[in-house]
Each structure stands twice: as C-alpha cells, then as structure tokens.
Design an enzyme around this catalytic site. Structure first.
Site, PDB file in Angstrom:
ATOM      1  N   HIS A  25      68.780   0.794 -67.271  1.00  0.00           N
ATOM      2  CA  HIS A  25      69.779   1.436 -68.130  1.00  0.00           C
ATOM      3  C   HIS A  25      69.480   2.925 -68.286  1.00  0.00           C
ATOM      4  O   HIS A  25      70.387   3.765 -68.235  1.00  0.00           O
ATOM      5  CB  HIS A  25      69.792   0.766 -69.498  1.00  0.00           C
ATOM      6  CG  HIS A  25      70.306  -0.639 -69.459  1.00  0.00           C
ATOM      7  ND1 HIS A  25      70.389  -1.419 -70.592  1.00  0.00           N
ATOM      8  CD2 HIS A  25      70.776  -1.397 -68.452  1.00  0.00           C
ATOM      9  CE1 HIS A  25      70.891  -2.598 -70.271  1.00  0.00           C
ATOM     10  NE2 HIS A  25      71.123  -2.607 -68.971  1.00  0.00           N
ATOM     11  N   SER A  83      74.688  -2.895 -64.597  1.00  0.00           N
ATOM     12  CA  SER A  83      74.472  -2.181 -65.863  1.00  0.00           C
ATOM     13  C   SER A  83      74.126  -0.717 -65.654  1.00  0.00           C
ATOM     14  O   SER A  83      74.597   0.155 -66.393  1.00  0.00           O
ATOM     15  CB  SER A  83      73.364  -2.879 -66.661  1.00  0.00           C
ATOM     16  OG  SER A  83      73.724  -4.207 -66.959  1.00  0.00           O
TER      17      SER A  83
END
Length: 301
Positions: free
Chosen positions: A283, A227
């Site tokens: 993230h 991610s």
C-alpha cells in the site's frame, strides 16, 4: 664413301628411333579420379543420414520413451511461465485497444481494467491453487526463481470476492476521475507503476523479515491483489484535491488529507505489527507512486 653410307643405313635400322609416349584416351564414363579415391576411402565419421531417403535415421523406441518425460516437463514449465505473463499482456493490450475504439474513452479504460481483474481472478479460481501462487502472487521465492512476471500479474487477481469488490469499486470511482483529467493512457501507466512499485516495497519488507521470522516474512509469504495500483490512483487524487470529502467505508465523510494520513498510519501500524494479513508495505508503495506523480505534475521533479 659408298661403303660408309651403307654402314650408316645398317646402323640406323638396327637402332630403333625413340617414340613419344602414347597420348591417353579420354574416358567420360567411369573415369577414375581423386574424388573416387576419396569416396572409396573409409570415413572416420559415422553415417548419420540414410543414402536412400536422405533423412535422419529413425529413433529407437527406447530412446523415444527416455526423452519423452524430459520434453513434456520442459513444455509444461514453458507454458506455466509464459501463459500468465501472456494473459496479463493480453489484458493490457485489450484495455489499450478498447479505449482507443470506444466512444466513452476514460470509462472504457476503467471498465476494461476492472474486467481484466475479474476475468483473471475467475480463471485462477478454476486453476490449481499452486499455479496461482507460483504465477499470480509476489513472493521472495517467486522472485528468486526468476518468475519476475509475478510483480505485475499479482495486481490482477485477489484472495476472495470481497477483496476483489473493495479494490475494483474504489478503483472505478477514483480511476474515472484520473482518466477524465489526464486521459486513459495516463491511468494505465499509473496502474502498472503502482502495481510494480507495490510489489517492490513488499519484497523489500519480506527481505528484512525473512532472516528473523519463520512463518510470516518467509520466502514463500505471498502478496496478491490490486491494492497497490488502486492506492496509487487514490493518493494522486488526494494530493490533487486534499480538501475534497471522501467517504470511508462508503459512509463516513472525511477530508481527503485526513483520509490519506489515516491510510498511511494504518499501513505503518500493519508493518510494525506484522502478520496482519494485509500488505501494508505494498500500500505504501502505491501511495509513493501517487505522491511522485503529483510532484512531477507540479513540476517539482
């Protein structure tokens, strides 16, 4: 005078003349020397080598049996430490060689990185779960134990197939654009930078939470997935084209700038809420890399 001469002759005959000492004969065989004396003296050190064969003496069965478990444990630990990093390095080298030799260029790099994720994820599903957590997941425990390769290897495996599909499908579309604009090598560096920075952000979050919480935020809380690397790719394109339309969940059209603000807000909320099952800090680390690369391309840094 004659009497005197006779007397001197008698005295000379009575007193023997001194003779020089006899010269010793040289003996070339079995001649005693200082080396023989040293060899004959007892040695203070034990004789570690056999005179007949010139090799190490054989170990006793008891010594072999005692040393075998230690040697086996060392080899297992060495293999468990080296193999995961070697797999990822091999995947990256394969990606480099592939895009250098393939005519499609940028798409070759994207497909090779996607293939590396799929292959490593499949191998980890076949291996023992503890092996995956120890060598393909970022955590404070792994970092403290010296398994630093997990900072990168965690970006090549996922929790489940849905997680893998979402990351790889997103990376395919955005990665193809970035590789087409800046080249496959640029995309590879962006992927690795996003992965490492995302792992660093996650460890920083866990280090802040560890003293306060027992479960989530503990030393063994893991993070794995691509991610952060994918977010670095996505946010670089968002910064480059803020007015371009993106499709959230593949169906909701939203301007890129608004989508980026939504992603940042959602990740900040996850960090504040905690125990969400999604590493919002990782993230944000990927988004930070995207912003940093964009600023460098603009010439601001």
């Amino acid at each position: 005078m004659a009497i005197r001469r006779r007397l001197l002759r008698v005295l000379r005959r009575a007193i023997p003349k001194p003779r020089p000492p006899p010269t010793p004969r040289r003996r070339f065989l079995h001649t005693p020397s200082i080396l023989d004396a040293v060899a004959a003296a007892p040695s203070p050190l034990p004789n570690l080598f056999s005179r007949s064969s010139g090799s190490l003496p054989p170990l006793s069965p008891a010594a072999v049996e005692e040393a075998a478990p230690t040697a086996a444990a060392y080899l297992v630990e060495l293999a468990e430490t080296v193999l995961p990093a070697a797999q990822v390095v091999a995947a990256l080298l394969s990606a480099w060689v592939h895009w250098r030799s393939t005519p499609e260029g940028p798409h070759g790099m994207v497909l090779t990185l996607v293939g590396a994720n799929v292959a490593v994820h499949a191998l980890c599903r076949l291996a023992d779960p503890s092996f995956k957590m120890n060598h393909f997941a970022t955590s404070l425990d792994n970092f403290k134990s010296g398994r630093l390769h997990t900072l990168l290897t965690s970006a090549f495996t996922h929790i489940h197939l849905d997680h893998l599909f979402k990351n790889m499908s997103t990376f395919y579309f955005f990665g193809s654009d970035i590789a087409g604009m800046f080249g496959p090598a640029f995309l590879l560096k962006l992927y690795v930078s996003g992965a490492l920075t995302g792992s660093a952000f996650f460890l920083a979050e866990m280090a802040c939470l560890a003293p306060r919480e027992e479960g989530f935020g503990g030393w063994k809380t893991p993070m794995l997935g691509a991610s952060a690397a994918v977010r670095a790719t996505v946010f670089l394109e968002i910064f480059l084209y803020p007015k371009r339309m993106l499709y959230l969940h593949f169906c909701i059209p939203v301007p890129a700038a608004i989508a980026g603000a939504y992603f940042i807000g959602a990740d900040l909320w996850r960090i504040k809420k905690g125990q969400s099952g999604v590493a919002g800090s990782a993230h944000l680390g990927g988004a930070f890399v995207g912003a940093l690369v964009w600023a460098k391309l603009k010439g601001w840094i």
